[in-house]
Design a protein around this motif. Structure first.
Motif, PDB file in Angstrom:
ATOM      1  N   ILE A   1       7.682   3.488  -5.739  1.00 39.62           N
ATOM      2  CA  ILE A   1       8.559   2.630  -6.519  1.00 39.62           C
ATOM      3  C   ILE A   1       9.569   3.478  -7.289  1.00 39.62           C
ATOM      4  N   GLY A   2      10.763   2.967  -7.408  1.00 35.17           N
ATOM      5  CA  GLY A   2      11.797   3.677  -8.149  1.00 35.17           C
ATOM      6  C   GLY A   2      13.075   3.805  -7.355  1.00 35.17           C
ATOM      7  N   ASN A   3      13.950   4.671  -7.838  1.00 30.71           N
ATOM      8  CA  ASN A   3      15.268   4.778  -7.230  1.00 30.71           C
ATOM      9  C   ASN A   3      15.432   6.029  -6.381  1.00 30.71           C
ATOM     10  N   ILE A   4      14.341   6.629  -5.945  1.00 34.16           N
ATOM     11  CA  ILE A   4      14.416   7.793  -5.067  1.00 34.16           C
ATOM     12  C   ILE A   4      14.407   7.298  -3.625  1.00 34.16           C
ATOM     13  N   SER A   5      15.408   7.699  -2.872  1.00 33.74           N
ATOM     14  CA  SER A   5      15.499   7.283  -1.471  1.00 33.74           C
ATOM     15  C   SER A   5      14.430   7.969  -0.642  1.00 33.74           C
ATOM     16  N   HIS A   6      13.867   7.218   0.289  1.00 33.67           N
ATOM     17  CA  HIS A   6      12.861   7.706   1.221  1.00 33.67           C
ATOM     18  C   HIS A   6      13.318   7.416   2.642  1.00 33.67           C
ATOM     19  N   GLY A   7      12.716   8.091   3.579  1.00 33.26           N
ATOM     20  CA  GLY A   7      12.991   7.843   4.989  1.00 33.26           C
ATOM     21  C   GLY A   7      11.759   8.119   5.821  1.00 33.26           C
ATOM     22  N   LEU A   8      11.742   7.568   7.019  1.00 32.61           N
ATOM     23  CA  LEU A   8      10.661   7.802   7.971  1.00 32.61           C
ATOM     24  C   LEU A   8      11.078   8.860   8.971  1.00 32.61           C
TER      25      LEU A   8
ATOM     26  N   GLY B   1       3.692  11.166  12.066  1.00 33.05           N
ATOM     27  CA  GLY B   1       4.646  10.379  11.292  1.00 33.05           C
ATOM     28  C   GLY B   1       4.706  10.887   9.862  1.00 33.05           C
ATOM     29  N   TYR B   2       5.876  10.729   9.253  1.00 28.81           N
ATOM     30  CA  TYR B   2       6.099  11.196   7.885  1.00 28.81           C
ATOM     31  C   TYR B   2       6.847  10.142   7.083  1.00 28.81           C
ATOM     32  N   LEU B   3       6.542  10.086   5.795  1.00 33.06           N
ATOM     33  CA  LEU B   3       7.405   9.448   4.809  1.00 33.06           C
ATOM     34  C   LEU B   3       8.008  10.607   4.032  1.00 33.06           C
ATOM     35  N   GLU B   4       9.334  10.672   3.993  1.00 38.47           N
ATOM     36  CA  GLU B   4      10.027  11.815   3.408  1.00 38.47           C
ATOM     37  C   GLU B   4      10.904  11.360   2.244  1.00 38.47           C
ATOM     38  N   ARG B   5      11.251  12.317   1.384  1.00 39.46           N
ATOM     39  CA  ARG B   5      12.269  12.117   0.362  1.00 39.46           C
ATOM     40  C   ARG B   5      12.983  13.449   0.173  1.00 39.46           C
ATOM     41  N   LEU B   6      14.121  13.419  -0.488  1.00 35.62           N
ATOM     42  CA  LEU B   6      14.821  14.658  -0.793  1.00 35.62           C
ATOM     43  C   LEU B   6      14.101  15.396  -1.914  1.00 35.62           C
TER      44      LEU B   6
ATOM     45  N   GLY C   1       0.800  -1.211   0.000  1.00 38.19           N
ATOM     46  CA  GLY C   1       0.000   0.000   0.000  1.00 38.19           C
ATOM     47  C   GLY C   1       0.835   1.265   0.000  1.00 38.19           C
ATOM     48  N   ASP C   2       2.140   1.120   0.228  1.00 39.22           N
ATOM     49  CA  ASP C   2       3.042   2.282   0.289  1.00 39.22           C
ATOM     50  C   ASP C   2       2.454   3.387   1.161  1.00 39.22           C
ATOM     51  N   ASP C   3       2.144   3.038   2.392  1.00 38.77           N
ATOM     52  CA  ASP C   3       1.618   4.022   3.332  1.00 38.77           C
ATOM     53  C   ASP C   3       2.298   3.830   4.685  1.00 38.77           C
ATOM     54  N   ILE C   4       1.913   4.637   5.650  1.00 40.80           N
ATOM     55  CA  ILE C   4       2.521   4.558   6.979  1.00 40.80           C
ATOM     56  C   ILE C   4       1.447   4.350   8.041  1.00 40.80           C
TER      57      ILE C   4
ATOM     58  N   ALA D   1      -7.866   5.580  20.959  1.00 42.18           N
ATOM     59  CA  ALA D   1      -7.213   4.284  21.088  1.00 42.18           C
ATOM     60  C   ALA D   1      -6.772   3.789  19.712  1.00 42.18           C
ATOM     61  N   GLY D   2      -5.730   3.005  19.673  1.00 36.23           N
ATOM     62  CA  GLY D   2      -5.279   2.413  18.421  1.00 36.23           C
ATOM     63  C   GLY D   2      -4.331   3.310  17.647  1.00 36.23           C
ATOM     64  N   CYS D   3      -4.089   2.918  16.409  1.00 32.79           N
ATOM     65  CA  CYS D   3      -3.152   3.603  15.528  1.00 32.79           C
ATOM     66  C   CYS D   3      -3.908   4.149  14.325  1.00 32.79           C
ATOM     67  N   ASP D   4      -3.279   5.068  13.601  1.00 33.16           N
ATOM     68  CA  ASP D   4      -3.854   5.605  12.371  1.00 33.16           C
ATOM     69  C   ASP D   4      -2.960   5.213  11.203  1.00 33.16           C
ATOM     70  N   ARG D   5      -3.598   4.823  10.090  1.00 35.29           N
ATOM     71  CA  ARG D   5      -2.864   4.433   8.879  1.00 35.29           C
ATOM     72  C   ARG D   5      -3.233   5.390   7.759  1.00 35.29           C
TER      73      ARG D   5
END
Length: 128
Positions: free
Chosen positions: A102-109, A66-71, A49-52, A90-94
Motif C-alpha cells: 500500500i502507498g504511492n510506490i510504483s511496483h511491477g511484475l 516470478g517477481y514483484l519489483e519496485r524501484l 494478500g499482496d502476493d504473487i 503440477a499446479g502453480c505456486d503462490r
C-alpha cells in the motif's frame, strides 16, 4: 461571443489535459496480470494478500520465476520485494511473505524463464 468561444476552448483544453494525465498515471492495483513469458509461464499479482502466483506452463525441464519489483530508494535500480519459483510439479505456486504494497510506490511484475533469455516485465502500478 469571442469570450464564450475562448471559454469553451479553455474548458476543452482542461479536460484534454486531465485525460492525458490520467492516461499517463500508473495503474491502480487490483489483481494484475497474468503476465506471460510466451507459452512458458505466468505471474499474477493478487491484491487480496499482496502476493504473487507463478505458474509454469511448459514441461520443458525448466521452471519460471516470478517477481514483484519496485524501484530502489535512489530510483536507479530494481528491488525484488517478492520472488516465487514454480516448476517441476503440477499446479502453480503462490507466495506468502506478508509484504504490504500500500502507498504511492510504483511496483511491477516480472517473469523469467529458468532456461536462458531475458525476463518479461509489466507496466508500473501501485496499490490503493
Amino acid at each position: 461571443m469571442i469570450k464564450r468561444a475562448l471559454s469553451r476552448m479553455a474548458a476543452a483544453g482542461a479536460v484534454a489535459a486531465l485525460i492525458g494525465f490520467t492516461a499517463a498515471s500508473p495503474a491502480m492495483a487490483d489483481d494484475e496480470g497474468p503476465l506471460w513469458y510466451g507459452n512458458r509461464g505466468t505471474v499474477t499479482f493478487n491484491d487480496d494478500g499482496d502476493d504473487i502466483t507463478v505458474c509454469d506452463k511448459l514441461a520443458d525441464g525448466y521452471g519460471v520465476t516470478g517477481y514483484l519489483e519496485r524501484l530502489n530508494s535512489s530510483g536507479t535500480g530494481l528491488v525484488w520485494v517478492i520472488k516465487e519459483d514454480d516448476g517441476g510439479d503440477a499446479g502453480c505456486d503462490r507466495s506468502d511473505n506478508g509484504y504490504d504494497m500500500i502507498g504511492n510506490i510504483s511496483h511491477g511484475l516480472a517473469i523469467c524463464w529458468n532456461g536462458s533469455g531475458s525476463c518479461v516485465r509489466s507496466d508500473w502500478y501501485f496499490d490503493e
